[in-house]
Design an enzyme around this catalytic site. Sequence first.
Site, PDB file in Angstrom:
ATOM      1  N   ASN A   9       0.867  -1.158  -0.097  1.00  0.00           N
ATOM      2  CA  ASN A   9       0.118  -0.189  -0.248  1.00  0.00           C
ATOM      3  C   ASN A   9       0.796   1.217   0.050  1.00  0.00           C
ATOM      4  OD1 ASN A   9      -1.742   2.022   0.363  1.00  0.00           O
ATOM      5  ND2 ASN A   9      -2.258   1.286   2.626  1.00  0.00           N
ATOM      6  N   TRP A  10       0.878   1.833  -0.985  1.00  0.00           N
ATOM      7  CA  TRP A  10       1.909   3.075  -1.248  1.00  0.00           C
ATOM      8  C   TRP A  10       1.484   4.191  -0.826  1.00  0.00           C
ATOM      9  CZ3 TRP A  10       3.611   2.548  -7.071  1.00  0.00           C
ATOM     10  CH2 TRP A  10       4.563   1.349  -7.358  1.00  0.00           C
ATOM     11  N   LYS A  11      -0.071   4.387  -0.393  1.00  0.00           N
ATOM     12  CA  LYS A  11      -0.296   5.372   0.392  1.00  0.00           C
ATOM     13  C   LYS A  11      -0.263   6.533  -0.680  1.00  0.00           C
ATOM     14  CE  LYS A  11      -0.100   3.229   4.668  1.00  0.00           C
ATOM     15  NZ  LYS A  11      -0.100   3.287   6.312  1.00  0.00           N
ATOM     16  N   HIS A  95      -9.218   1.162   5.409  1.00  0.00           N
ATOM     17  CA  HIS A  95      -8.005   1.215   6.111  1.00  0.00           C
ATOM     18  C   HIS A  95      -8.232   2.364   7.207  1.00  0.00           C
ATOM     19  CE1 HIS A  95      -3.887   2.533   6.847  1.00  0.00           C
ATOM     20  NE2 HIS A  95      -3.489   1.448   6.160  1.00  0.00           N
ATOM     21  N   GLU A  97      -6.648   4.577   8.136  1.00  0.00           N
ATOM     22  CA  GLU A  97      -6.390   6.071   7.859  1.00  0.00           C
ATOM     23  C   GLU A  97      -7.835   6.673   7.364  1.00  0.00           C
ATOM     24  OE1 GLU A  97      -2.863   5.569   5.838  1.00  0.00           O
ATOM     25  OE2 GLU A  97      -1.623   5.234   7.569  1.00  0.00           O
ATOM     26  N   GLU A 167      -4.937  -5.100  11.176  1.00  0.00           N
ATOM     27  CA  GLU A 167      -4.002  -4.068  11.081  1.00  0.00           C
ATOM     28  C   GLU A 167      -4.124  -3.214  12.431  1.00  0.00           C
ATOM     29  OE1 GLU A 167      -2.254  -2.679   7.318  1.00  0.00           O
ATOM     30  OE2 GLU A 167      -3.928  -1.629   7.313  1.00  0.00           O
ATOM     31  N   GLY A 173       2.749   2.154  10.748  1.00  0.00           N
ATOM     32  CA  GLY A 173       3.843   3.208  10.676  1.00  0.00           C
ATOM     33  C   GLY A 173       4.559   3.733  11.780  1.00  0.00           C
ATOM     34  N   SER A 212       3.858  -2.203  10.321  1.00  0.00           N
ATOM     35  CA  SER A 212       5.300  -2.396  10.382  1.00  0.00           C
ATOM     36  C   SER A 212       5.906  -3.713  10.178  1.00  0.00           C
ATOM     37  CB  SER A 212       5.600  -2.010  11.931  1.00  0.00           C
ATOM     38  OG  SER A 212       5.290  -0.716  12.119  1.00  0.00           O
ATOM     39  N   GLY A 233       2.910  -1.227   4.302  1.00  0.00           N
ATOM     40  CA  GLY A 233       3.075   0.326   4.047  1.00  0.00           C
ATOM     41  C   GLY A 233       4.574   0.648   3.495  1.00  0.00           C
ATOM     42  N   GLY A 234       5.094   1.226   4.830  1.00  0.00           N
ATOM     43  CA  GLY A 234       6.401   1.684   4.446  1.00  0.00           C
ATOM     44  C   GLY A 234       7.323   0.844   3.899  1.00  0.00           C
TER      45      GLY A 234
HETATM   46  P1  PGA Z   1       3.109   0.293   7.838  1.00  0.00           P
HETATM   47  O1  PGA Z   1       1.486   0.243   6.879  1.00  0.00           O
HETATM   48  O2  PGA Z   1       3.728  -1.230   7.088  1.00  0.00           O
HETATM   49  O3  PGA Z   1       3.729   1.423   7.119  1.00  0.00           O
HETATM   50  O4  PGA Z   1       2.873   0.054   9.061  1.00  0.00           O
HETATM   51  C1  PGA Z   1       0.647  -0.666   6.848  1.00  0.00           C
HETATM   52  C2  PGA Z   1      -0.590   0.002   6.385  1.00  0.00           C
HETATM   53  O5  PGA Z   1      -1.026   0.731   6.836  1.00  0.00           O
HETATM   54  O6  PGA Z   1      -1.196  -1.069   5.716  1.00  0.00           O
END
Ligand code: PGA
Length: 255
Positions: A9-11, A95, A97, A167, A173, A212, A233-234
């Site tokens: 997930n590149w956000k 998600h 967020e 998650e 993050g 993470s 994500g990251g």
């Molecule tokens: P992260 O994000 O790997 O940076 O913790 C995961 C996500 O939001 O799907």
Amino acid sequence: MRRPIFAANWKMHKNRREAAAYVRELLPRVADSDGVEIVLAPPFTALEAVAAALAGSAVALAAQNVHPAASGAFTGEIAPGMLADLGCRFAIVGHSERRALFGETDAFVSSKVAALLEAGLRPIVCIGETLEQRDAGRTFEVLETQITGSLADLPSDRAGELVLAYEPVWAIGTGRSATPGMAQEAHAYIRGRLTADFGEAGAGIQIQYGGSVKPENAAALMAQPDIDGALVGGAGLEAESFSKIIHFEAQEGSS
Ligand code: PGA
């Protein structure tokens, strides 16, 4: 047998050029990954560039969000059919967020799930508790509410097409992943719920862990019986680290 599924997930990262360069770097690294599903979720603006770069590969394209309506006066929104037209096979919904920053409710997420299936896309439905909820001993209760609400419109004969992503919000993050044991405990609970609701199809739903995930912790997480892949994500922003996660390879010299 559930196939592991890894999604990056590149956000809100990467323009078209950066996106295409990533795909060129990723594809040779994952050419031997027949047994797993690999998904890239770029921002909407890079979907077409990533689709072109992925042409002919087994790596699938995903959107990070969708609106449930087929069309209409929804300024700034994107319909499921538009994503299908771009070659998307998946879309992430719910998600944390989007839930926390954009006020998305379980009912709205549920309508997206139904709309995606209707358009032939597979939803990746995210659920997870906050730190306050975990500390208050409410994790299972929160997961129960999110599963019930976010899947309320899921036709039971389509349950097998779903991907669920557990998650924990406090792990996203932050660099602080759930331990494999904590993640497995939540996944087993989710698996029980899905099996109770959807029978054999529910037992077969792939459940990703997200929060993470890194090359250093992927192998231990993936060794858990109810963890079927990762939503990253990251560490999904670099082709090298994402491919290491897909291969469960720990980085040399890291703890
Ligand atoms: P992260 O994000 O790997 O940076 O913790 C995961 C996500 O939001 O799907």
